[in-house]
Design an enzyme around this catalytic site. Structure first.
Site, PDB file in Angstrom:
ATOM      1  N   ASP A 172      40.564  37.201  17.812  1.00 14.39           N
ATOM      2  CA  ASP A 172      40.339  36.408  18.869  1.00 14.39           C
ATOM      3  C   ASP A 172      39.893  34.935  18.294  1.00 14.39           C
ATOM      4  O   ASP A 172      39.479  34.877  17.331  1.00 14.39           O
ATOM      5  CB  ASP A 172      38.758  36.874  19.553  1.00 14.39           C
ATOM      6  CG  ASP A 172      38.356  36.222  20.740  1.00 14.39           C
ATOM      7  OD1 ASP A 172      38.314  34.699  20.659  1.00 14.39           O
ATOM      8  OD2 ASP A 172      37.892  36.425  21.663  1.00 14.39           O
ATOM      9  N   CYS A 231      43.224  47.679  30.173  1.00 19.12           N
ATOM     10  CA  CYS A 231      42.170  47.893  31.223  1.00 19.12           C
ATOM     11  C   CYS A 231      41.606  46.267  31.572  1.00 19.12           C
ATOM     12  O   CYS A 231      40.584  46.172  32.165  1.00 19.12           O
ATOM     13  CB  CYS A 231      41.145  48.684  31.004  1.00 19.12           C
ATOM     14  SG  CYS A 231      41.496  50.472  30.817  1.00 19.12           S
ATOM     15  N   GLU A 262      50.138  45.031  42.306  1.00 18.98           N
ATOM     16  CA  GLU A 262      49.343  46.079  42.594  1.00 18.98           C
ATOM     17  C   GLU A 262      49.124  46.017  44.234  1.00 18.98           C
ATOM     18  O   GLU A 262      49.192  44.941  44.848  1.00 18.98           O
ATOM     19  CB  GLU A 262      47.920  45.674  42.172  1.00 18.98           C
ATOM     20  CG  GLU A 262      47.536  45.688  40.795  1.00 18.98           C
ATOM     21  CD  GLU A 262      46.370  45.710  40.041  1.00 18.98           C
ATOM     22  OE1 GLU A 262      45.446  45.458  41.014  1.00 18.98           O
ATOM     23  OE2 GLU A 262      46.256  45.734  38.785  1.00 18.98           O
ATOM     24  N   HIS A 281      43.490  50.506  39.141  1.00 16.40           N
ATOM     25  CA  HIS A 281      42.429  49.490  38.881  1.00 16.40           C
ATOM     26  C   HIS A 281      41.168  49.939  39.059  1.00 16.40           C
ATOM     27  O   HIS A 281      40.477  49.379  39.862  1.00 16.40           O
ATOM     28  CB  HIS A 281      42.900  48.181  39.680  1.00 16.40           C
ATOM     29  CG  HIS A 281      42.364  47.025  39.005  1.00 16.40           C
ATOM     30  ND1 HIS A 281      43.007  45.658  39.420  1.00 16.40           N
ATOM     31  CD2 HIS A 281      41.110  46.542  38.421  1.00 16.40           C
ATOM     32  CE1 HIS A 281      42.387  44.683  38.914  1.00 16.40           C
ATOM     33  NE2 HIS A 281      41.158  45.235  38.297  1.00 16.40           N
ATOM     34  N   GLY A 283      38.496  49.938  36.576  1.00 16.09           N
ATOM     35  CA  GLY A 283      37.779  49.507  35.391  1.00 16.09           C
ATOM     36  C   GLY A 283      36.560  49.306  35.732  1.00 16.09           C
ATOM     37  O   GLY A 283      35.465  49.280  35.105  1.00 16.09           O
ATOM     38  N   ALA A 284      36.231  48.522  37.083  1.00 20.54           N
ATOM     39  CA  ALA A 284      34.654  48.018  37.370  1.00 20.54           C
ATOM     40  C   ALA A 284      34.357  49.202  38.532  1.00 20.54           C
ATOM     41  O   ALA A 284      33.459  48.710  39.211  1.00 20.54           O
ATOM     42  CB  ALA A 284      34.936  46.704  38.070  1.00 20.54           C
TER      43      ALA A 284
END
Length: 529
Positions: A172, A231, A262, A281, A283-284
């Site tokens: 990062d 993800c 998507e 999708h 992930g959340a």
């Protein structure tokens, strides 16, 4: 007259209850609206709440006659036209913290499923087979995991990987050595992380810098038998290159939750790869995360409608009228200088000093520092950083921020100067606002220069000798990169000089590398504003 709050996507009842608790509020839930139905429904709404399904386009926003705020129950605001909302003075807020744990846990679920062939073995068993030898997996313990992007989610993934006995490499641009050590993570550059990892997981936002960050070239650098997880956002990994590497067996497997298109097209090559784990999708998609984001965005909307302090503004700072009038000319300058400084400094930042002079030294200039940090961290975390959470990003990165105020500038009366210290050295950029000419850079690393702070730029620091500028110009010309403008600054003849070239299109990294090889070139950067 009632305050109308329009909700057009499914959100948790806990969030609806908070909205309904606002005195005088009428909460209208209407999902699966067509664009025309949405424009009709929003006409008299004071607030709009969406998730990812509703597309809040310019046409929709222009149909709203009294809209004050749009709330996104989640992190990404790709489905909202921020420019149109800002132009209309409509606040856009999101819920950046609510799904952190859900995304981190889904990442680990995908990683374990990939390592142990769980989905494939499950399907095989349902078909009547008992193939224990066919589905021999690998352990996570003792393996090296590269976490590309050490923000909130990447940090949580790293913590869990350590608990599994993995060696964690963290990449990062804003990860400091001190922060890495506190997490038990080995900080390294992108190429090193990719070469040394057995597992790679990406947790960066999708920006022009991170689009196809993992492409065919980077895949070729990886260990044979590497396993990839995404993800985060579709497009960070080049899906076509990944499919080819999976089919060839160079990549042992991939677990993908997000895609460039998507829903994932039926004929997509990843669907034909046996060594993948694909989820739509998710992930959340936990009960807890959906409740958390609904509560967070509902509370924020109530604060906005009550004229209370709000935290998660994506597009507008909360300024008084007096602050707006005094600081407005410098907000654009501050954000652009921050974005410029992030690309100029490169490396993990340890400290930043922001000097304000003249009108920019207003005591309310703390808003300008937030704006500087928003620009600075947006280079890496585009779409996540706003005027309120910018200081939190600085704190998480271990960046010490200091403000200095002077009555008069060193070059012009009114100035903003940013000095950033990183593990690669210290860089300084100074700017001002010149009436109708707008924001400009007036000094760079101590060298006088005068250029608009906009567009695509190439910055060099080089020996001041004949032919230097010509050689760079020839190289760019050979690559069909047109020079639109040039500014050179120096202190003395024959010493060191700096140059800012304005060019008409993005400059590939190999061109920058080629410029850096020229004798006498001491530093070169490509900067996009």
């Amino acid at each position: 007259m009632a305050t109308k709050i329009l909700v057009t996507d499914d959100i948790s009842q806990a969030g609806l209850d908070i909205l309904s608790g606002l005195e005088g509020a009428e909460v209208v839930v209407r999902t699966n609206l067509t664009p025309d139905e949405l424009k009709e429904a929003i006409a008299d709404a004071d607030a709009l709440v969406v998730r990812s399904q509703t597309r809040v386009t310019r046409d929709v926003i222009d149909s709203a006659n009294k809209l004050k705020v749009i709330g996104r129950a989640g992190v990404g605001v790709d489905n909202i036209d921020l420019e149109a909302a800002t132009r209309r003075g409509i606040l856009v807020i999101n819920a950046p913290d609510g799904n952190t744990i859900a995304a981190a846990e889904h990442t680990f679920a995908m990683m374990i499923s990939l390592a142990r062939h769980i989905p494939a073995a499950h399907r095989d068993l349902l078909e009547g087979n008992w193939n224990r030898k066919k589905w021999v997996g690998v352990e996570l313990r003792g393996k090296t995991l590269a976490v590309l992007g050490m923000g909130r989610i990447g940090t949580e993934v790293a913590k869990r990987a350590k608990a599994f006995g993995m060696t964690v490499l963290g990449y990062d641009p804003f990860l400091t050595e001190e922060r890495a050590q506190s997490l038990g993570v080995k900080r390294c550059d992108l190429d090193t992380a990719i070469r040394e990892a057995d597992f790679i997981t990406v947790h960066t936002p999708l920006t022009k810098e991170t689009h196809h960050m993992i492409d065919a070239g980077r895949i070729a650098q990886m260990k044979e038998g590497v396993r990839l997880v995404n993800c985060a956002r579709g497009g960070i990994i080049d899906e076509m290159a990944l499919a080819e590497a999976l089919q060839a067996g160079r990549v042992a497997g991939a677990a993908i939750d997000v895609f460039e298109q998507e829903p994932l097209p039926i004929d997509h090559p990843l669907r034909r790869c046996p060594n993948v784990v694909l989820t739509p999708h998710l992930g959340a998609s936990t009960v807890e995360a959906q409740e958390n984001v609904a509560i967070q965005v509902a509370e924020e909307i109530v604060h906005v409608l009550r004229d209370d302090t709000f935290e998660h503004a994506v597009n507008l700072p909360s300024l008084s009228q007096r602050q707006k009038e005094r600081l407005a000319p410098y907000l654009a300058l501050a954000e652009q200088l921050g974005l410029f400084a992030a690309q100029l400094a490169q490396g993990a930042p340890s400290s930043m000093t922001v000097r304000y002079a003249g009108d920019a030294s207003d005591p309310d200039g703390g808003y300008l520092t937030r704006t500087v940090l928003k620009g600075f961290f947006s280079f890496q975390y585009d779409g996540e950083v706003n005027y309120v959470n910018a200081f939190r990003y600085a704190e998480d990165a271990g960046l010490r921020v200091q403000e200095v105020r002077e009555s008069r500038g060193r070059i012009y009366t009114n100035e903003i100067e940013i000095s950033v210290a990183t593990d690669n050295g210290t860089h300084r950029v100074t700017g001002t606002v010149l009436g109708e000419y707008g924001p400009r850079i007036v000094e760079l690393d101590g060298y006088p220069i005068d250029t608009p702070i906009q567009g695509i730029l190439i910055y060099t620091r080089h020996e001041d000798r004949p032919g230097m500028i010509g050689r760079i110009g020839t190289l760019l010309g050979d690559r069909d990169i047109n020079i639109a403008g040039m500014q050179v600054g120096r202190r003395e003849t024959g010493g060191e000089a700096v140059m800012l070239l304005s060019v008409d299109k993005s400059v590939p990294q190999d061109v920058i590398d080629e410029i850096a090889k020229h004798p006498g070139i001491r530093l070169v950067r490509a900067i996009e504003l």
